[in-house]
Design a protein around this motif. Structure first.
Motif, PDB file in Angstrom:
ATOM      1  N   ILE A 189      16.263  27.042  30.091  1.00 25.63           N
ATOM      2  CA  ILE A 189      17.591  27.512  30.521  1.00 25.63           C
ATOM      3  C   ILE A 189      17.835  26.897  31.883  1.00 25.63           C
ATOM      4  CG2 ILE A 189      18.989  29.520  31.167  1.00 25.63           C
ATOM      5  CD1 ILE A 189      17.288  31.230  29.352  1.00 25.63           C
ATOM      6  N   GLU A 190      18.986  26.269  32.052  1.00 25.55           N
ATOM      7  CA  GLU A 190      19.212  25.655  33.365  1.00 25.55           C
ATOM      8  C   GLU A 190      20.608  25.872  33.893  1.00 25.55           C
ATOM      9  OE1 GLU A 190      17.997  21.560  32.539  1.00 25.55           O
ATOM     10  OE2 GLU A 190      20.092  20.981  32.625  1.00 25.55           O
ATOM     11  N   GLU A 191      20.715  25.645  35.170  1.00 22.84           N
ATOM     12  CA  GLU A 191      21.957  25.731  35.921  1.00 22.84           C
ATOM     13  C   GLU A 191      22.933  24.687  35.373  1.00 22.84           C
ATOM     14  OE1 GLU A 191      22.671  24.401  40.607  1.00 22.84           O
ATOM     15  OE2 GLU A 191      20.792  24.044  39.575  1.00 22.84           O
ATOM     16  N   TYR A 192      24.207  25.027  35.313  1.00 20.97           N
ATOM     17  CA  TYR A 192      25.226  24.093  34.822  1.00 20.97           C
ATOM     18  C   TYR A 192      25.624  23.131  35.940  1.00 20.97           C
ATOM     19  CZ  TYR A 192      29.587  22.366  32.840  1.00 20.97           C
ATOM     20  OH  TYR A 192      30.587  21.550  32.368  1.00 20.97           O
ATOM     21  N   LEU A 193      25.674  21.857  35.611  1.00 16.51           N
ATOM     22  CA  LEU A 193      26.080  20.841  36.584  1.00 16.51           C
ATOM     23  C   LEU A 193      27.476  20.367  36.252  1.00 16.51           C
ATOM     24  CD1 LEU A 193      22.862  18.602  36.476  1.00 16.51           C
ATOM     25  CD2 LEU A 193      23.470  20.264  38.257  1.00 16.51           C
ATOM     26  N   SER A 194      28.355  20.302  37.251  1.00 17.39           N
ATOM     27  CA  SER A 194      29.663  19.737  36.942  1.00 17.39           C
ATOM     28  C   SER A 194      29.739  18.339  37.532  1.00 17.39           C
ATOM     29  CB  SER A 194      30.789  20.630  37.441  1.00 17.39           C
ATOM     30  OG  SER A 194      30.530  20.989  38.756  1.00 17.39           O
ATOM     31  N   ILE A 196      30.778  13.983  36.443  1.00 18.26           N
ATOM     32  CA  ILE A 196      31.039  13.004  35.392  1.00 18.26           C
ATOM     33  C   ILE A 196      29.739  12.252  35.100  1.00 18.26           C
ATOM     34  CG2 ILE A 196      32.126  11.502  37.137  1.00 18.26           C
ATOM     35  CD1 ILE A 196      33.915  10.461  34.761  1.00 18.26           C
ATOM     36  N   GLU A 197      29.485  12.040  33.793  1.00 17.35           N
ATOM     37  CA  GLU A 197      28.169  11.527  33.382  1.00 17.35           C
ATOM     38  C   GLU A 197      28.123  10.009  33.281  1.00 17.35           C
ATOM     39  OE1 GLU A 197      27.733  14.920  30.142  1.00 17.35           O
ATOM     40  OE2 GLU A 197      26.110  13.451  29.988  1.00 17.35           O
ATOM     41  N   LEU A 198      26.934   9.474  33.512  1.00 18.31           N
ATOM     42  CA  LEU A 198      26.676   8.066  33.238  1.00 18.31           C
ATOM     43  C   LEU A 198      25.211   7.868  32.888  1.00 18.31           C
ATOM     44  CD1 LEU A 198      26.303   5.877  36.400  1.00 18.31           C
ATOM     45  CD2 LEU A 198      26.521   8.335  36.549  1.00 18.31           C
ATOM     46  N   ILE A 287      20.206  14.726  34.347  1.00 17.27           N
ATOM     47  CA  ILE A 287      20.399  15.644  33.222  1.00 17.27           C
ATOM     48  C   ILE A 287      19.208  15.542  32.280  1.00 17.27           C
ATOM     49  CG2 ILE A 287      21.818  16.169  31.208  1.00 17.27           C
ATOM     50  CD1 ILE A 287      24.188  15.028  32.743  1.00 17.27           C
ATOM     51  N   GLU A 288      18.780  14.320  32.037  1.00 14.76           N
ATOM     52  CA  GLU A 288      17.647  14.137  31.124  1.00 14.76           C
ATOM     53  C   GLU A 288      17.065  12.752  31.290  1.00 14.76           C
ATOM     54  OE1 GLU A 288      18.589  13.749  26.994  1.00 14.76           O
ATOM     55  OE2 GLU A 288      20.281  12.445  27.378  1.00 14.76           O
ATOM     56  N   TYR A 289      15.822  12.617  30.834  1.00 17.10           N
ATOM     57  CA  TYR A 289      15.205  11.308  30.680  1.00 17.10           C
ATOM     58  C   TYR A 289      15.123  10.999  29.193  1.00 17.10           C
ATOM     59  CZ  TYR A 289      12.955  11.519  35.369  1.00 17.10           C
ATOM     60  OH  TYR A 289      12.677  11.572  36.703  1.00 17.10           O
TER      61      TYR A 289
HETATM   62  P1  AMP Z   1      20.823  16.370  26.912  1.00 12.53           P
HETATM   63  O1  AMP Z   1      20.350  16.331  25.494  1.00 12.53           O
HETATM   64  O2  AMP Z   1      19.882  17.006  27.867  1.00 12.53           O
HETATM   65  O3  AMP Z   1      21.358  15.031  27.363  1.00 12.53           O
HETATM   66  O4  AMP Z   1      22.143  17.245  26.910  1.00 12.53           O
HETATM   67  C1  AMP Z   1      23.241  16.908  26.095  1.00 12.53           C
HETATM   68  C2  AMP Z   1      24.525  16.985  26.884  1.00 12.53           C
HETATM   69  O5  AMP Z   1      24.712  18.310  27.383  1.00 12.53           O
HETATM   70  C3  AMP Z   1      24.521  16.118  28.134  1.00 12.53           C
HETATM   71  O6  AMP Z   1      24.887  14.810  27.845  1.00 12.53           O
HETATM   72  C4  AMP Z   1      25.525  16.841  28.994  1.00 12.53           C
HETATM   73  O7  AMP Z   1      26.842  16.504  28.608  1.00 12.53           O
HETATM   74  C5  AMP Z   1      25.308  18.277  28.669  1.00 12.53           C
HETATM   75  N1  AMP Z   1      24.394  18.902  29.640  1.00 12.53           N
HETATM   76  C6  AMP Z   1      23.052  18.952  29.569  1.00 12.53           C
HETATM   77  N2  AMP Z   1      22.535  19.614  30.625  1.00 12.53           N
HETATM   78  C7  AMP Z   1      23.582  19.999  31.390  1.00 12.53           C
HETATM   79  C8  AMP Z   1      23.703  20.721  32.616  1.00 12.53           C
HETATM   80  N3  AMP Z   1      22.644  21.209  33.254  1.00 12.53           N
HETATM   81  N4  AMP Z   1      24.935  20.902  33.105  1.00 12.53           N
HETATM   82  C9  AMP Z   1      26.017  20.433  32.450  1.00 12.53           C
HETATM   83  N5  AMP Z   1      25.975  19.758  31.296  1.00 12.53           N
HETATM   84  C10 AMP Z   1      24.775  19.535  30.757  1.00 12.53           C
END
Ligand code: AMP
Ligand code: GLY
Length: 428
Positions: A189-194, A196-198, A287-289
């Protein structure tokens, strides 16, 4: 060099296209490949999870280098199996061993790694069925929206973002109850990040690294980023909101500590690292590796790389990446992914595709295609074909892709008509 490339998607078609241009590439095999990869090498019907069969192939065909496209064979230990056998151990593999692949295979492993090495990411806690009550309490301390992630690989479906606390608690229980099978027996469970993604891509030999062109992808099926999540409906590189200053922060705060952290933790790693990032008000947060290249990002990253990719892979294999730099084109590359009608829900396969010969000015990277017994190219997946174009400007590149998309015909074809539109405001 004789090279075996593992995978069958648009990403692998783009990697095959790029590697085949190298004077260092002798024979290229793609396992299993698709109708597009035939143009750059020989498709072979090998199951990457049948380690015995892969090792036999490596010896029979005198393979000098293995490049693994998707994460699944890595998480299942393909690299470890090749290393563990004295007859194949000296054949280098681009793609980490199981331990390194845990950066993608386990969200909890990845989060703990980031915390240990001071890499900026959302605050989190991990829970199992035994600690579900604590998980509910943790949710109460957070603000909406709530982000719940299955720990393991869940085919891109394991992340839920919920606005309502009770809904989040209910989903937490369902996930721990097996909603995504074993993958959700632990939930992060994690904090929501606002922001724009890249996507940022790094190639590393475990000590040094080169940063490849960054990209933005379009995940939702519908225009204006609406509807269900997909593998990706298009991509653009470079990303106009990731300027020099931002990319320097990415390198200093994320890339360097990531590569140093792998070495510090004794995690051997030769391969790609795909860093999913949020640009939160000019600050990058992970957000992820992923332990591979992105798809469709590879379809816009490869056309911009001017350096010899096989030469870079060779340097990774020899631990000499520190001696290399990477040359990247200033042009913009855009790709539009054409998909099967119905995707990402149920869709048809086997529809005959036509119009390839009319395409001019774009590069076609096949994704879900194959050749049928009548020697016709037919659809064979949800994401069917990526149409990539380089241009002096973003507008030029995307216009070229949309022009050529019109030539590719098959029953039920669909694509988003708004790829890159959201970026218009960033170009001056
Ligand atoms: P992930 O599989 O971890 O890439 O998550 C899938 C999508 O969920 C990501 O591409 C983000 O758009 C969204 N997401 C994941 N984690 C977060 C977070 N902590 N805050 C906001 N959006 C997230
Ligand atoms: N395009 C996102 C991914 O490859 O995971």
């Amino acid at each position: 060099m004789n090279i075996l490339l593992v995978g069958s998607g648009g990403r692998e078609n783009a990697l095959a296209w790029k590697m085949a241009q190298s004077p260092k590439c002798n024979k290229l095999f793609i396992a299993p490949g698709n109708a597009g990869t035939r143009d750059y090498g020989t498709n072979v019907a090998l199951n990457p999870n049948d380690h015995q069969a892969v090792k036999k192939f490596l010896l029979d065909e005198k393979i000098d280098l293995v490049v693994v496209g998707p994460e699944e064979p890595l998480v299942k230990g393909l690299h470890d199996a090749i290393l563990a056998d004295a007859t194949t151990a000296s054949i280098p593999v681009i793609g980490p061993q199981q331990l390194g692949a845990s950066l993608e295979g386990s969200k909890e492993f990845a989060k703990a790694f980031m915390m240990r090495h001071g890499i900026p990411t959302a605050q989190y806690k991990a829970f199992t069925a035994e600690t579900v009550a604590e998980g509910e309490k943790f949710l109460e301390t957070l603000k909406a929206p709530y982000v719940l992630k299955a720990d393991g690989l869940a085919a891109g479906k394991g992340v839920l973002i919920l606005d309502d606390l009770n809904e989040a608690k209910k989903e937490l229980r369902q996930m721990l109850d097996g909603k995504f099978g074993d993958a959700s027996s632990t939930v992060v469970i994690e904090e929501y990040l606002s922001g724009i993604e890249l996507s940022v891509f790094v190639l590393t030999d475990g000590k040094s690294y080169v940063i490849l062109p960054e990209a933005k992808d379009y995940k939702r099926i519908g225009e204006g980023d609406t509807g269900l999540n997909t593998g990706g409906m298009g991509a653009v590189s470079p990303v106009p909101f990731a300027g020099k200053e931002f990319m320097q922060k990415v390198e200093d705060r994320i890339v360097k500590p990531t590569v140093a952290g792998l070495a510090k933790d004794n995690i051997p790693y030769k391969g790609f690292i795909f860093i999913g990032l949020m640009n939160s008000d000019g600050d990058p947060m992970v957000i992820e590796y992923n332990v591979r290249m992105g798809d469709p990002e590879t379809e816009v990253v490869m056309p911009r790389i001017e350096s010899d990719l096989v030469d870079l892979f060779e340097a990774v294999a020899n631990g000499k990446l520190g001696e290399k730099t990477i040359k990247v084109s200033n042009k913009t590359c855009c790709t539009v992914m054409m998909v099967a009608g119905g995707y990402p829900e149920a869709y048809k396969k086997g529809d005959v595709m036509t119009g390839f010969e009319k395409v001019d000015g774009s590069i076609l990277f096949h994704a879900g295609t194959k050749v049928n017994d009548k020697d016709e190219v037919v659809t064979n997946g949800g994401r069917v074909i990526a149409v990539s174009s380089l241009g002096n400007t973003k507008d030029e590149a995307i216009a070229m892709s949309y022009k050529n998309v019109e030539h590719i015909q098959y029953a039920g074809r669909y694509f988003r008509r708004d790829i890159s539109k959201d970026l218009d405001k960033y170009y001056k």
